[in-house]
Design a protein around this motif. Structure first.
Motif, mmCIF file in Angstrom:
data_model
loop_
_atom_site.group_PDB
_atom_site.id
_atom_site.type_symbol
_atom_site.label_atom_id
_atom_site.label_comp_id
_atom_site.label_asym_id
_atom_site.label_seq_id
_atom_site.Cartn_x
_atom_site.Cartn_y
_atom_site.Cartn_z
ATOM 1 N N ILE A 102 -1.209 -5.118 2.173
ATOM 2 C CA ILE A 102 -1.297 -4.095 3.233
ATOM 3 C C ILE A 102 -2.629 -4.254 3.958
ATOM 4 O O ILE A 102 -2.705 -4.168 5.195
ATOM 5 N N LEU A 103 -3.684 -4.513 3.184
ATOM 6 C CA LEU A 103 -5.009 -4.676 3.793
ATOM 7 C C LEU A 103 -5.029 -5.895 4.721
ATOM 8 O O LEU A 103 -5.506 -5.808 5.862
ATOM 9 N N GLN A 159 -2.453 6.416 -1.208
ATOM 10 C CA GLN A 159 -3.855 6.812 -1.285
ATOM 11 C C GLN A 159 -4.744 5.586 -1.519
ATOM 12 O O GLN A 159 -5.823 5.456 -0.913
ATOM 13 N N ARG A 160 -4.295 4.673 -2.379
ATOM 14 C CA ARG A 160 -5.102 3.474 -2.648
ATOM 15 C C ARG A 160 -5.130 2.539 -1.435
ATOM 16 O O ARG A 160 -6.140 1.890 -1.152
ATOM 17 N N ALA A 161 -4.031 2.489 -0.718
ATOM 18 C CA ALA A 161 -3.998 1.642 0.491
ATOM 19 C C ALA A 161 -4.967 2.182 1.545
ATOM 20 O O ALA A 161 -5.686 1.422 2.206
ATOM 21 N N ILE A 162 -4.992 3.507 1.692
ATOM 22 C CA ILE A 162 -5.914 4.113 2.667
ATOM 23 C C ILE A 162 -7.356 3.731 2.297
ATOM 24 O O ILE A 162 -8.144 3.298 3.152
ATOM 25 N N ILE A 181 -8.226 0.148 3.145
ATOM 26 C CA ILE A 181 -8.426 -0.065 4.586
ATOM 27 C C ILE A 181 -9.782 0.523 5.000
ATOM 28 O O ILE A 181 -10.540 -0.082 5.759
ATOM 29 N N ARG A 182 -10.097 1.706 4.487
ATOM 30 C CA ARG A 182 -11.386 2.352 4.781
ATOM 31 C C ARG A 182 -12.551 1.482 4.315
ATOM 32 O O ARG A 182 -13.515 1.257 5.049
ATOM 33 N N LYS A 203 -11.495 -0.561 12.267
ATOM 34 C CA LYS A 203 -11.500 0.524 13.253
ATOM 35 C C LYS A 203 -10.115 1.178 13.368
ATOM 36 O O LYS A 203 -9.954 2.253 13.941
ATOM 37 N N LEU A 204 -9.147 0.452 12.852
ATOM 38 C CA LEU A 204 -7.755 0.900 12.865
ATOM 39 C C LEU A 204 -7.615 2.331 12.344
ATOM 40 O O LEU A 204 -8.191 2.686 11.332
#
Ligand code: PBG
Length: 324
Positions: A61-62, A100-103, A106-107, A112-113
């Protein structure tokens, strides 16, 4: 005054001229790309009814998110396939959940997404409904605290926007209140305000493993025959604190998108859903339509109807095709 003074063809003579007078300019920054997060590592499993769409573990996902950002899209929307399901969709609120782990991933990567999350129970309940079951029915009020807790867990993980898609009454207010209580006043709500009970969600239910195990969603999603009722749903969601409202699906409801656009001065989204995507892919595979041409025509049509934001599985392809 008419012909021969007026000749509309004068402004259609070349691509530069057509570009100059074009009324709708499809923009990549208005596209949102949906992604399905599953457990594990290095998992990238294609959804058979949605060629080009994958169930992916957090690491993938990242990588995909980096590509989405590089292509110029503004946001992704995440859906989760949890390790296990139960009657109340417990894992949907877990800080350790796949979404939650995917967020967080990405963070951490400093993209900037924007990260939007779908807030709903159907992917997390063993019965596949968007709310909890009481006395054989989908219980509205009992579902609200769970949705609010799920939205809060997404905000804590770093989501920018939460998007409730369950169609319970009062869920926007419940989510807003909980977010505010925990000082997340700046997290926006994109409400699936006018979400119809549609046959076009078929492929999504394979992708998200979220088919109802009994009955259907007619007691909470909208009747496809109603347009005035969509305006009522939008009013309620805006009153409850929605920042962006969405119509879903897009193509059979372009009139609804237009009515919402004309009636309210807020950003309007439209979800170009899985069945709409699958139809194009299937016809293109058979050589019956030119994929690039029909996709750009479809997205232009949805924008022309009044959508500022379009959620679409064609997002990455469209961005490539729109590159100058
Ligand atoms: C979850 C949800 C659904 C979709 C988005 N969120 C499925 C449903 O309501 O059954 C559909 C998206 C698509 O078809 O692409 N409630």
């Amino acid at each position: 005054m008419s012909f021969p003074t007026h000749r509309p063809r004068r402004l259609r003579r070349s691509e530069v001229l057509r570009g100059l007078v074009r009324e709708t300019r499809l923009s990549v920054s208005g596209l949102v790309y949906p992604m399905f997060v599953c457990p594990g590592t290095k998992v990238r499993k294609e959804v058979s009814s949605m060629p080009g769409v994958y169930q992916q573990s957090v690491d993938q996902i990242l990588e995909d998110s980096k590509e989405v950002e590089a292509l110029g899209l503004s946001a992704v929307i995440l859906f989760g396939l949890p390790e296990s399901k139960d009657a109340r969709g417990t894992l949907s609120t877990s800080g350790q959940g796949v979404v939650q782990r995917a967020i967080e991933a990405i963070r951490k990567a400093n993209l900037k997404l924007l990260v939007i999350t779908d807030v709903c129970l159907c992917e997390y309940t063993d019965h596949g409904h968007c709310g909890v079951i009481e006395h054989g029915e989908v219980a509205n009020d009992a579902t609200l605290p769970i949705l609010a807790a799920q939205a809060l867990s997404h905000a804590r993980a770093g989501a920018d926007i939460v998007a409730p898609s369950d169609m319970m009454d009062g869920r926007v207010a419940a989510i807003r209140e909980t977010l505010d209580e925990h000082k997340f006043h700046d997290i926006a709500i994109l409400a699936y305000a006018a979400k119809y009970c549609s046959g076009f969600y078929g492929p999504f239910r394979e992708a998200a493993d979220s088919s109802p195990q009994f009955g259907d969603r007619r007691s909470y999603q909208m009747d496809p025959a109603n347009a005035r009722e969509a305006l009522k749903e939008v009013v309620l969601d805006l009153d409850e604190g929605a920042d962006i409202v969405m119509v879903k699906p897009a193509l059979p409801y372009l009139d609804v998108i237009r009515r919402v656009r004309d009636a309210f001065d807020v950003p309007v989204g439209a979800y170009n859903v899985s069945g709409e995507y699958a139809m194009v892919k299937a016809a293109a595979e058979k050589g019956w339509v030119d994929e690039k041409r029909v996709v750009l025509e479809i997205l232009t049509g949805i924008q022309r109807a009044g959508a500022d934001i379009i959620l679409t599985y064609h997002g990455k392809d469209a961005a490539r095709w729109l590159k100058p």
